[in-house]
Motif scaffolding. Structure first.
Motif, mmCIF file in Angstrom:
data_model
loop_
_atom_site.group_PDB
_atom_site.id
_atom_site.type_symbol
_atom_site.label_atom_id
_atom_site.label_comp_id
_atom_site.label_asym_id
_atom_site.label_seq_id
_atom_site.Cartn_x
_atom_site.Cartn_y
_atom_site.Cartn_z
ATOM 1 N N ASP A 168 0.812 -1.207 0.000
ATOM 2 C CA ASP A 168 0.000 0.000 0.000
ATOM 3 C C ASP A 168 0.850 1.263 0.000
ATOM 4 N N ALA A 217 0.461 3.535 -7.352
ATOM 5 C CA ALA A 217 -0.074 2.664 -8.406
ATOM 6 C C ALA A 217 0.709 2.848 -9.703
ATOM 7 N N VAL A 244 -0.336 8.148 -9.945
ATOM 8 C CA VAL A 244 -1.623 7.698 -9.434
ATOM 9 C C VAL A 244 -1.385 7.106 -8.052
ATOM 10 N N GLU A 245 -2.111 7.611 -7.078
ATOM 11 C CA GLU A 245 -2.025 7.079 -5.713
ATOM 12 C C GLU A 245 -3.051 5.970 -5.549
ATOM 13 N N PRO A 246 -2.703 4.906 -4.806
ATOM 14 C CA PRO A 246 -3.721 3.895 -4.542
ATOM 15 C C PRO A 246 -4.776 4.452 -3.612
ATOM 16 N N ARG A 247 -6.006 3.976 -3.785
ATOM 17 C CA ARG A 247 -7.090 4.445 -2.908
ATOM 18 C C ARG A 247 -6.877 3.883 -1.522
ATOM 19 N N PRO A 248 -7.104 4.712 -0.494
ATOM 20 C CA PRO A 248 -6.986 4.175 0.870
ATOM 21 C C PRO A 248 -8.127 3.196 1.128
ATOM 22 N N ALA A 249 -7.839 2.206 1.950
ATOM 23 C CA ALA A 249 -8.855 1.218 2.305
ATOM 24 C C ALA A 249 -9.929 1.887 3.141
ATOM 25 N N GLN A 250 -11.181 1.606 2.825
ATOM 26 C CA GLN A 250 -12.289 2.197 3.569
ATOM 27 C C GLN A 250 -12.658 1.282 4.725
ATOM 28 N N ARG A 263 -15.365 -2.196 4.979
ATOM 29 C CA ARG A 263 -15.434 -2.981 3.731
ATOM 30 C C ARG A 263 -14.569 -4.172 3.818
#
Length: 93
Positions: A7, A11, A84-90, A93
């Motif tokens: 993480d 990306a 592009v940054e990876p999306r943080p985990a929500q 979920r």
């Protein structure tokens, strides 16, 4: 001991994207050059053949994309700058 996960990595980096776009642009230029040569890229008795101008435009595209590729490889900036940054985990979920 520090535990690093995937993480932390971006990306995609700017260098990766510059190299990818340069390769795609070169392929496009090569297709233009090859097809223009098929049509006829020389000078006929009555003037330029159908592929004359597209042939040289394709060469310019190939030369420009090769220049971008070389500059991206030789760049001195860190290769870890994120495009592009990876999306943080929500949570949840």
């Amino acid at each position: 001991m520090t535990n690093h996960s995937n993480d932390d990595r971006p990306a995609a980096t700017y260098r990766t994207m510059e190299l990818a776009v340069a390769v795609l642009a070169f392929l496009f230029g090569a297709i233009v050059v090859i097809d223009s040569a098929r049509l006829g890229s020389g000078w006929a008795d009555d003037g330029p053949q159908a592929g004359y101008f597209p042939f040289y435009i394709g060469l310019i595209i190939c030369a420009g994309s090769a220049w971008i590729f070389v500059r991206a490889l030789a760049a001195r900036r860190p290769t870890t700058s994120a495009f592009v940054e990876p999306r943080p985990a929500q949570a949840g979920r």
